[in-house]
Scaffold this motif. Structure first.
Motif, mmCIF file in Angstrom:
data_model
loop_
_atom_site.group_PDB
_atom_site.id
_atom_site.type_symbol
_atom_site.label_atom_id
_atom_site.label_comp_id
_atom_site.label_asym_id
_atom_site.label_seq_id
_atom_site.Cartn_x
_atom_site.Cartn_y
_atom_site.Cartn_z
ATOM 1 N N VAL A 4 40.492 57.097 68.417
ATOM 2 C CA VAL A 4 39.562 55.965 68.524
ATOM 3 C C VAL A 4 38.152 56.445 68.197
ATOM 4 N N ILE A 5 37.490 55.744 67.297
ATOM 5 C CA ILE A 5 36.081 55.994 66.983
ATOM 6 C C ILE A 5 35.249 54.954 67.722
ATOM 7 N N VAL A 6 34.364 55.422 68.580
ATOM 8 C CA VAL A 6 33.498 54.541 69.363
ATOM 9 C C VAL A 6 32.117 54.517 68.722
ATOM 10 N N THR A 7 31.634 53.343 68.402
ATOM 11 C CA THR A 7 30.305 53.226 67.814
ATOM 12 C C THR A 7 29.693 51.908 68.274
ATOM 13 N N GLY A 8 28.505 51.621 67.781
ATOM 14 C CA GLY A 8 27.836 50.388 68.170
ATOM 15 C C GLY A 8 26.352 50.600 68.393
ATOM 16 N N LEU A 9 25.715 49.589 68.916
ATOM 17 C CA LEU A 9 24.269 49.613 69.110
ATOM 18 C C LEU A 9 23.874 50.555 70.238
ATOM 19 N N SER A 10 22.765 51.225 70.064
ATOM 20 C CA SER A 10 22.233 52.107 71.097
ATOM 21 C C SER A 10 21.849 51.275 72.314
ATOM 22 N N GLY A 11 22.354 51.672 73.477
ATOM 23 C CA GLY A 11 22.084 50.926 74.697
ATOM 24 C C GLY A 11 23.157 49.916 75.042
ATOM 25 N N ALA A 12 24.197 49.817 74.183
ATOM 26 C CA ALA A 12 25.249 48.819 74.413
ATOM 27 C C ALA A 12 26.338 49.317 75.352
ATOM 28 N N GLY A 13 26.325 50.608 75.696
ATOM 29 C CA GLY A 13 27.300 51.104 76.665
ATOM 30 C C GLY A 13 28.318 52.083 76.115
ATOM 31 N N LYS A 14 27.989 52.792 75.041
ATOM 32 C CA LYS A 14 28.958 53.724 74.458
ATOM 33 C C LYS A 14 29.287 54.873 75.408
ATOM 34 N N SER A 15 28.297 55.340 76.154
ATOM 35 C CA SER A 15 28.545 56.435 77.099
ATOM 36 C C SER A 15 29.524 56.003 78.186
ATOM 37 N N ARG A 16 29.349 54.796 78.685
ATOM 38 C CA ARG A 16 30.284 54.286 79.695
ATOM 39 C C ARG A 16 31.673 54.093 79.098
ATOM 40 N N ALA A 17 31.721 53.672 77.835
ATOM 41 C CA ALA A 17 33.008 53.466 77.177
ATOM 42 C C ALA A 17 33.753 54.792 77.026
ATOM 43 N N ILE A 18 33.031 55.824 76.618
ATOM 44 C CA ILE A 18 33.687 57.123 76.418
ATOM 45 C C ILE A 18 34.123 57.712 77.755
ATOM 46 N N ASN A 19 33.358 57.456 78.810
ATOM 47 C CA ASN A 19 33.767 57.911 80.146
ATOM 48 C C ASN A 19 35.043 57.215 80.596
ATOM 49 N N ALA A 20 35.125 55.904 80.290
ATOM 50 C CA ALA A 20 36.324 55.146 80.656
ATOM 51 C C ALA A 20 37.542 55.652 79.888
ATOM 52 N N LEU A 21 37.357 55.982 78.618
ATOM 53 C CA LEU A 21 38.454 56.522 77.820
ATOM 54 C C LEU A 21 38.900 57.889 78.348
ATOM 55 N N GLU A 22 37.937 58.678 78.758
ATOM 56 C CA GLU A 22 38.264 59.991 79.316
ATOM 57 C C GLU A 22 39.086 59.836 80.593
ATOM 58 N N ASP A 23 38.763 58.821 81.390
ATOM 59 C CA ASP A 23 39.479 58.588 82.645
ATOM 60 C C ASP A 23 40.945 58.213 82.427
ATOM 61 N N ILE A 24 41.289 57.682 81.252
ATOM 62 C CA ILE A 24 42.677 57.309 81.000
ATOM 63 C C ILE A 24 43.366 58.282 80.046
#
Length: 286
Positions: A4-24
């Motif tokens: 999965v490639i995670v991208t998007g606008l700065s400040g939109a929550g990519k860090s939280r998204a990658i943390n959630a992916l790491e958790d699963i």
């Protein structure tokens, strides 16, 4: 390997998204230059460690290196590596407020002489071609961190290669419409439990509210037509190769009618054997 490639606008929550992916169970890497993606994937595949799920954040923090985004994807394609793109979007005004609250510096601040507003506009222009190619999009404008984590978890906890994921969402029009919706239905025309004293402070997940909403002939007629339409349209979207379908159901406040209908739709699709998630965006708002 599920990639999965995670991208998007700065400040939109990519860090939280990658943390959630790491958790699963995803092996995650942040701020990878696009031209290095294929090299990193190759090393991971050759390593002795068994990496079955990988996620990488690629965004404009890479400066001029970000310009090689599509070249990096082409390298992956030549390697025979399948991937999905998750794009995190957000409304401009919400992003501006987030930057004011956190006092973080936007990656394109130098290019726009420190103007956050113009930096967001410029970044949106740069990312538009990627947004158009994204397999999954999530608008985080009105999502809490917990709701974003739930969306990510529900989306990627299963095997993303196994068919289209359908996301049912309830929302309140008074809090703004979800920009990522593919299909949106307005149920403000249905009888409103808000005006019944004993139901006002309950939600569409509670049996008394659900029974009240569904007992009316107008609701029964709406539900029948809604389910028929969705059942007809889902195969059409699937045949087009769509990876995600977002169906949004909206009422005034997002607590009663929309919640009941979204939940009913989700259960109907589950009974049909579809991959479905459900989220009630505004159910806890006052």
């Amino acid at each position: 390997m599920e990639f999965v490639i995670v991208t998007g606008l700065s400040g939109a929550g990519k860090s939280r998204a990658i943390n959630a992916l790491e958790d699963i169970g995803f092996f995650c890497m942040d701020n990878i230059p696009p031209k290095l993606v294929s090299k990193v994937v190759e090393l991971c595949l050759q390593s002795n460690d068994s990496i079955s799920k990988m996620a990488m954040v690629i965004d404009t923090r890479g400066g001029t290196l970000f310009n090689g985004f599509f070249e990096g994807l082409e390298d992956l394609k030549q390697q025979g590596c399948e991937y999905k793109i998750l794009f995190l979007n957000c409304q401009d005004v919400v992003l501006e407020n987030r930057y004011k609250e956190t006092r973080r510096r936007h990656p394109l601040a130098d290019e726009t002489n420190g103007s956050v507003e113009r930096a967001i506009e410029r970044e949106r222009e740069l990312l538009h071609p990627i947004y158009e190619r994204a397999d999954y999009t999530i608008d985080t404008s009105y999502l809490s961190p917990a709701q974003l984590k739930e969306r990510i978890t529900n989306l990627f906890l299963g095997d993303v290669s196994k068919g289209m994921v359908i996301h049912c969402m309830s929302f309140g029009f008074k809090y703004g419409i979800p920009n990522e919706a593919d299909l949106m239905f307005d149920v403000r025309c249905l009888p409103n439990p808000f005006y019944i004293d004993e139901l006002k402070h309950k939600t569409g997940l509670d049996a008394p509210v659900r029974d009240y909403v569904l007992e009316w002939d107008s609701t029964k007629g709406f539900v029948k037509r809604l389910l028929d339409m969705v059942d007809y349209m889902i195969p059409l979207y699937a045949n087009e190769g769509k990876s995600q379908l977002v169906i949004a159901i909206g009422c005034t406040g997002g607590k009663h009618r929309s919640v009941t209908i979204a939940d009913l739709l989700c259960q109907h699709l589950l009974d049909k054997g579809r991959r479905v998630t459900v989220n009630h965006r505004d159910i806890n708002k006052r």
